[in-house]
Design an enzyme around this catalytic site. Structure first.
Site: not given
Ligand code: UDP
Ligand code: MG
Length: 155
Positions: A9, A49, A57
């Site tokens: 990431k 996701y 979030f």
């Protein structure tokens, strides 16, 4: 042999941990069969996701995943999905066990440096999400006897 999809990431890239993470993967005896740097966008993140799009979030997660290009990799090994999830550690770096990538290298539940597929089924979906067929290889070292026993390779 099983494969898994890994993403280093932006929190890994920005903190100069690319070499550390790849070094640990190599030292474990895990085979890297594909690797590239790419800039993620909201479209691919909403797919990747999908289980989190309704969480408060999610916008911050998206922004954090687009902060720099990421490094996508395909790893190969016996039981690699569960082996690598164990190596990655708990989602929140503050709760991840020492010795794991997250437990040794980060302090965040979001900027947690590494993504890893969570099941063999999802690994196949994720590999195809992030790699074109021509970017994948069938590479395996010609001699695996230093990594595995014969009965592990040919059960
Ligand atoms: N995440 C977050 N806050 C949370 C839970 C997850 O920002 O409360 C982020 C974090 O970066 C995590 C990613 O969303 O790695 C995917 O969440 P998942 O539950 O799939 O965790 P993972 O499989 O990465 O351990
Ligand atoms: Mg996950």
């Amino acid at each position: 042999m099983e494969q898994t999809l890994v993403i280093l990431k932006p929190s890994c890239v920005l903190r100069g941990l690319i070499g550390e993470v790849i070094g640990r993967i190599e030292k474990r005896g895990i085979i890297i069969t594909a690797m590239k740097m790419m800039q993620l966008d909201e479209k691919i993140l909403r797919e990747h996701y999908a289980h989190l799009v309704d969480k408060p979030f999610f916008p911050d997660l998206c922004a954090s995943m687009m902060a720099t290009p990421v490094i996508c990799m395909v790893l190969k090994g016996i039981d690699i999905v569960s082996v690598f999830r164990t190596m990655v550690g708990a989602t929140n770096g503050r709760k991840a066990a020492p010795g794991t990538l997250r437990g040794d290298l980060c302090m965040s539940g979001q900027a947690n440096i590494v993504h890893a597929s969570d099941s063999p089924e999802n690994a196949i979906i994720e590999i195809n999400r992030f790699f074109k067929p021509e970017e994948l290889t069938d590479y395996v070292p010609s001699d695996l006897s230093f990594l595995y026993a014969n009965d592990e390779l040919n059960p």
